[in-house]
Design a protein around this motif. Structure first.
Motif: not given
Length: 219
Positions: A143-163
């Protein structure tokens, strides 16, 4: 857990109670009465016992911190093995003792001052050392690993969308400012690079502000 019990002879009664309490909690305890044989080399046996120990319980009393006592020799061996006593050495005040006479090595961690049954409170404190050993690494769960992946993907999505949003904004602003100049591929790429730079700079500034706020809260 292998525990070395350090105490002055004047405190042998309470030391024996602590010994039996620790043994009853499945700890191995070096207690000089049953642990030393008559023919043993005393100094060498003590040094070996400290070296083999996972932790040391030091019973603080005016006698145990008095110059020339073997308890201070045992503490010297402990300091040689563990330069810092955190999660390794448990100092326990068993008699009122002048704080200035207590070695600085022991005062580097919280001194245990039992309010009730000394043996029970010492055993509980030693069990906490076992539960939270030094340098323990907690293995992340799925669950910790899954949560970490989701957070990384969320951060990447935020960067792409903001850009994308900033790039469109820059392109729109450029078109209004220079309506006769066409937006070429190279110019669009420049907008994208500028937007990424803006996003990453903003994220670093926000992270720095958050760290400063956290430090102020801790103070």
């Amino acid at each position: 857990m292998n525990i070395f019990l350090s105490y002055a002879n004047e405190n042998s009664g309470i030391a024996e109670e602590i010994y039996f309490a620790l043994v009853g909690s499945d700890h191995q305890v070096f207690f000089d009465k049953p642990s030393l044989m008559p023919a043993d080399n005393y100094d060498q046996r003590l040094r070996e016992a400290v070296e083999a120990a996972d932790g040391l319980v030091f019973l603080i009393s005016p006698s145990s911190v008095q110059a020339g006592r073997y308890t201070l020799t045992e503490l010297k061996y402990a300091r040689h093995k563990w330069p810092h006593p955190k999660n390794r050495v448990l100092p326990v005040i068993v008699q009122p003792t002048d704080i200035e006479s207590i070695p600085a090595y022991l005062k580097a961690v919280t001194l245990l001052e039992p309010e009730g049954n000394i043996a029970a409170e010492v055993t509980e404190a030693v069990n906490n050392l076992v539960t939270h050993p030094p340098n323990a690494r907690i293995k992340p769960t799925k669950d910790d690993k899954r949560q970490g992946i989701l957070q990384q993907n969320g951060a990447l999505f935020t960067v792409v969308l903001s850009s994308i949003v900033i790039s469109v904004g820059l392109g729109t602003l450029f078109s209004f400012t220079y309506p006769t100049v066409p937006i070429t591929l190279s110019l669009a790429s420049l907008f994208v690079m500028a937007s990424l730079l803006i996003v990453f700079t903003a994220r670093r500034i926000l992270k720095k502000i958050s760290q400063i706020r956290n430090k102020r809260v801790l103070k």
